[in-house]
Design a protein around this motif. Structure first.
Motif, PDB file in Angstrom:
ATOM      1  N   TRP A   1       0.866  -1.176   0.000  1.00  0.00           N
ATOM      2  CA  TRP A   1       0.000   0.000   0.000  1.00  0.00           C
ATOM      3  C   TRP A   1       0.900   1.221   0.000  1.00  0.00           C
ATOM      4  O   TRP A   1       1.966   1.213   0.619  1.00  0.00           O
TER       5      TRP A   1
ATOM      6  N   TRP B   1      -3.096   0.483  -3.850  1.00  0.00           N
ATOM      7  CA  TRP B   1      -2.802  -0.908  -3.499  1.00  0.00           C
ATOM      8  C   TRP B   1      -2.263  -1.596  -4.741  1.00  0.00           C
ATOM      9  O   TRP B   1      -2.740  -1.381  -5.857  1.00  0.00           O
TER      10      TRP B   1
ATOM     11  N   TRP C   1      -7.150   2.367   7.966  1.00  0.00           N
ATOM     12  CA  TRP C   1      -7.745   2.256   6.639  1.00  0.00           C
ATOM     13  C   TRP C   1      -8.566   0.972   6.531  1.00  0.00           C
ATOM     14  O   TRP C   1      -8.094  -0.119   6.848  1.00  0.00           O
TER      15      TRP C   1
ATOM     16  N   SER D   1     -12.140  -0.911   4.181  1.00  0.00           N
ATOM     17  CA  SER D   1     -12.825  -0.929   2.898  1.00  0.00           C
ATOM     18  C   SER D   1     -14.220  -1.481   3.084  1.00  0.00           C
ATOM     19  O   SER D   1     -14.415  -2.443   3.838  1.00  0.00           O
TER      20      SER D   1
ATOM     21  N   PHE E   1     -10.868   2.875  -0.473  1.00  0.00           N
ATOM     22  CA  PHE E   1     -10.112   3.121   0.751  1.00  0.00           C
ATOM     23  C   PHE E   1     -10.807   4.159   1.628  1.00  0.00           C
ATOM     24  O   PHE E   1     -11.152   5.242   1.170  1.00  0.00           O
TER      25      PHE E   1
END
Length: 286
Positions: A173, A182, A221, A223, A234
């Motif tokens: 990342w 990513w 972070w 998702s 993100f």
């Protein structure tokens, strides 16, 4: 008396072959660094001392430092030209937000980023590189994505990778100026999405992905697609407000040391004014 085929050659030919073998041996020895010593520090140096190059990108070096003596153990040159699948990786003299290092959870590699350009290429945009060095001292710069989008650039940035993090499998990342990305290790195309804010160093710890935002906050972070490691959509969530300490920070380290506390549970941060602070998470609260 037993004579080898080598001894049957004329003397001048023997000396020539010895010289060639020495050149080959020295070349091979210079290609591979010595293994890194567990517990030592790894730092990044930008540039080789060439004067009057402040407006350019420079060659990158990784430096291993003995934590007990402070002495430099070895200096490792990062590729400056295409070598097999490896790309050149140069650093920015101007962009002090770039060049953040991070270790993966297993501690067997250090991730870092740069731009796929030869040194001293002024004001030029190149592919962004996701690189690593492992415990054997082998440097890999074969993972990269395309040049910085024009909408992502602004004065002094030139699209350099600010921070790169890696997990224990095959993923990177990166915070790339105004985007988060990513990419799978060894790939040449990243999933990159625009983001507000200035995201500096990144770190994987406790099965989670963290970054330092605007010198002031630690962001976790996630998702919407689920999973501990986001590969798209993100979403940052502030979990530690470091500005509450009255200081700003330029680097941080997340650790997972308490088996009874889910995720990362210990953080160190340092930066402005020489301050160095520690946070501990207990019952889910930092």
């Amino acid at each position: 008396q037993h004579l080898s085929p080598f001894s049957l050659l004329p003397n001048e030919m023997q000396r020539l072959m010895v010289a060639l073998l020495l050149v080959i041996a020295l070349t091979i020895a210079g290609t591979y660094a010595a293994p890194l010593t567990p517990g030592n520090l790894i730092g990044m140096r930008c540039g080789d001392g060439t004067p009057n190059k402040a407006m350019y990108n420079g060659p990158t070096y990784l430096i291993e430092i003995d934590v007990n003596t402070g002495a430099i153990v070895q200096t490792l040159a990062v590729p400056t030209a295409v070598t097999g699948s490896n790309q050149p990786l140069s650093c920015s003299y101007l962009n002090l937000k770039a060049g953040r290092l991070s270790t993966n959870p297993n501690g067997d590699l250090v991730a870092f980023g740069g731009m796929a350009l030869p040194p001293y290429t002024q004001n030029t945009f190149g592919n962004r590189v996701f690189a690593w060095i492992n415990s054997d001292g082998i440097i890999d710069t074969s993972t990269y994505t395309g040049p910085v989008p024009s909408a992502e650039t602004y004065s002094g940035e030139y699209g350099y990778s600010r921070g790169v993090a890696a997990n224990d499998t095959e993923n990177f990342w990166g915070s790339l100026s105004k985007t988060m990305a990513w990419i799978e290790r060894g790939s040449t195309s990243a999933n990159e999405e625009p983001q507000d804010g200035v995201y500096l160093g990144m770190q994987v710890a406790g099965g989670e992905l963290y970054s330092l935002e605007n010198y002031n906050y630690i962001a976790l972070w996630t998702s919407p697609s689920g999973g501990a490691f986001p590969i798209s959509s993100f979403t940052p969530t502030i979990v530690i407000d470091v500005i509450a300490s009255g200081q700003y920070f330029t680097g941080f380290k997340m650790l997972d040391v308490n088996p009874n506390e889910p995720g990362a549970d210990l953080m160190y941060a340092g930066g402005g004014g020489g301050y160095f602070c520690k946070w501990v998470k207990s019952s889910g609260v930092w």
